[in-house]
Motif scaffolding. Structure first.
Motif, PDB file in Angstrom:
ATOM      1  N   PHE A  36       6.696   0.132  -0.960  1.00 18.38           N
ATOM      2  CA  PHE A  36       7.378   0.707   0.199  1.00 18.38           C
ATOM      3  C   PHE A  36       6.810   2.089   0.489  1.00 18.38           C
ATOM      4  O   PHE A  36       6.107   2.674  -0.340  1.00 18.38           O
ATOM      5  CB  PHE A  36       8.902   0.776  -0.010  1.00 18.38           C
ATOM      6  CG  PHE A  36       9.359   1.543  -1.230  1.00 18.38           C
ATOM      7  CD1 PHE A  36       9.637   2.908  -1.166  1.00 18.38           C
ATOM      8  CD2 PHE A  36       9.532   0.896  -2.456  1.00 18.38           C
ATOM      9  CE1 PHE A  36      10.067   3.610  -2.285  1.00 18.38           C
ATOM     10  CE2 PHE A  36       9.961   1.588  -3.580  1.00 18.38           C
ATOM     11  CZ  PHE A  36      10.238   2.953  -3.498  1.00 18.38           C
ATOM     12  N   TYR A  39      14.642  -0.216  -0.775  1.00 18.77           N
ATOM     13  CA  TYR A  39      13.470  -0.873  -0.196  1.00 18.77           C
ATOM     14  C   TYR A  39      13.821  -2.326   0.059  1.00 18.77           C
ATOM     15  O   TYR A  39      14.819  -2.814  -0.490  1.00 18.77           O
ATOM     16  CB  TYR A  39      12.262  -0.742  -1.156  1.00 18.77           C
ATOM     17  CG  TYR A  39      12.482  -1.314  -2.537  1.00 18.77           C
ATOM     18  CD1 TYR A  39      12.342  -2.684  -2.793  1.00 18.77           C
ATOM     19  CD2 TYR A  39      12.867  -0.487  -3.596  1.00 18.77           C
ATOM     20  CE1 TYR A  39      12.559  -3.211  -4.057  1.00 18.77           C
ATOM     21  CE2 TYR A  39      13.088  -1.007  -4.867  1.00 18.77           C
ATOM     22  CZ  TYR A  39      12.943  -2.366  -5.080  1.00 18.77           C
ATOM     23  OH  TYR A  39      13.174  -2.886  -6.334  1.00 18.77           O
ATOM     24  N   PRO A  40      13.013  -3.040   0.879  1.00 16.69           N
ATOM     25  CA  PRO A  40      11.793  -2.616   1.565  1.00 16.69           C
ATOM     26  C   PRO A  40      12.086  -1.672   2.731  1.00 16.69           C
ATOM     27  O   PRO A  40      13.124  -1.787   3.386  1.00 16.69           O
ATOM     28  CB  PRO A  40      11.194  -3.945   2.051  1.00 16.69           C
ATOM     29  CG  PRO A  40      12.332  -4.882   2.135  1.00 16.69           C
ATOM     30  CD  PRO A  40      13.306  -4.469   1.089  1.00 16.69           C
TER      31      PRO A  40
END
Length: 371
Positions: A198, A249-250
């Protein structure tokens, strides 16, 4: 499939006026030969054209017809990058007939991450069909659109290549790869099935823009201004409360999501120091989000040439920091090599993004094929 020679191209969002061109031999799963790499400067006319294109892209913001300048910039950068490919290949005593495919990333002019209930948008300029006709070889391009259309972030895409590098260097999960370009991105792999990537936050873009706005050149060369300045710790603490930094994340960023305005009102040294400290502190927060905090960061990209940034990274992110070269990699070439690697994966129909790297619903093939 036997490994083939592939050329990868990258021009980052930091707009340093250079085309990264790398030649590698790969089957899209392992790297047989890292070949060579060069930096091909754009003429000033194209550099100025791209700066104006980015300005108009921000004003456009995916609303209404695309700015007319996109077509002009796309043709100019495609021709310049095609010439750079040919020059590199011929400098190695090879011809385009020896090259199986070219990975043409193009120039990102705008990137909008998806939000709940709204898919993202991304736009890279680059005419793959024109490049294929100019070079007489296959070209993979437009790597991000399919991922974004499926609900993914479209970035970062380097994870598959970083994992291939880590497979040889350290598959233990103790080393992560950090790229410091315009934006920072990280890849962590556990050596088995779990790969995470990420965008960590800004990298060189806000510092460069700040230095330019002060009329002091293109960048804080060697981190000299930041080294002479003093971090505004109170301001830094406020900046570090930004919700992106703790968001799971993502996730991905546009190069203008964090801007030079973060240092507004500060002198050149203190501003450079504060923006540099923010970049590395954001990386520290990113490390805390990973399934396991790595002990070591292998750093690629332009930021690793800034000794102040590297020293601050070690102290403020609390991690051992090594240059990519310490693992036998070419630190300036990694991103361009990545798109050569991904191009071969496009050719083979292999996925180039994954649920844990871009948030795509499944491992995704991507990229268009010309020629």
């Amino acid at each position: 499939m036997e490994p083939i020679w592939a050329v990868g191209l990258m021009t980052g969002t930091v707009l340093d006026g250079n085309i990264d061109v790398a030649l590698i031999k790969t089957d899209g799963e392992r790297i047989a030969d890292t070949g060579t790499y060069t930096l091909a400067p754009y003429p000033q006319s194209i550099r100025s054209l791209l700066e104006e294109t980015l300005r108009q892209a921000r004003a456009w913001n995916f609303e209404g017809p695309e700015p007319e300048i996109f077509r002009e910039a796309e043709e100019a950068l495609t021709r310049a990058q095609s010439a750079a490919v040919k020059d590199l290949v011929e400098s190695q005593g090879m011809s385009m007939a020896d090259i199986g495919i070219v990975g043409f990333h193009g120039q990102t002019v705008l990137h909008r991450a998806p939000q709940p209930g709204r898919i993202g948008r991304t736009r890279q300029l680059g005419d793959g069909e024109l490049m294929a006709s100019l070079l007489g070889t296959k070209v993979a391009y437009d790597f991000r659109s399919a991922d974004v259309a499926a609900g993914g972030q479209g970035a970062p895409l380097a994870a598959a290549y970083h994992a291939a590098l880590l497979k040889e260097a350290d598959p233990s999960g103790d080393t992560a790869v950090l790229n410091l370009g315009g934006v920072g991105n990280i890849t962590w792999w556990d050596g088995k099935d779990n790969i995470v990537a990420f965008d960590t936050g800004p990298a060189n873009a806000p510092v460069n823009d700040f230095i330019r706005a002060k009329g002091l050149g293109e960048m804080d060369r060697d981190g000299r201004l930041a080294a002479a300045g003093k971090v505004d710790e109170e301001r830094l603490a406020r900046l570090l409360r930004h919700p992106y930094l703790t968001k799971p994340y993502p996730k991905s960023l546009d190069r203008f999501d964090f801007a030079a305005a973060m240092a507004e009102g500060l002198g050149a040294g203190d501003g450079a120091a504060t923006l540099t400290a923010f970049t590395v502190s954001a990386v520290g927060k990113a490390l805390d989000l990973l399934p396991r905090r790595p002990k070591r960061l292998a750093v690629s990209g332009g930021g690793r040439h800034n000794p102040t940034m590297m020293a601050m990274l070690e102290s403020r992110a609390g991690v051992e920091v090594v240059q990519a070269e310490a693992l036998g990699w070419k630190g300036d070439a990694v991103e361009a090599e990545c798109f050569a690697f991904l191009a071969v994966r496009v050719l083979r129909g292999l996925p180039i993004s994954f649920p844990s790297t871009t948030g795509a619903p499944a491992p995704m093939r991507g990229g268009k094929l010309a020629g």
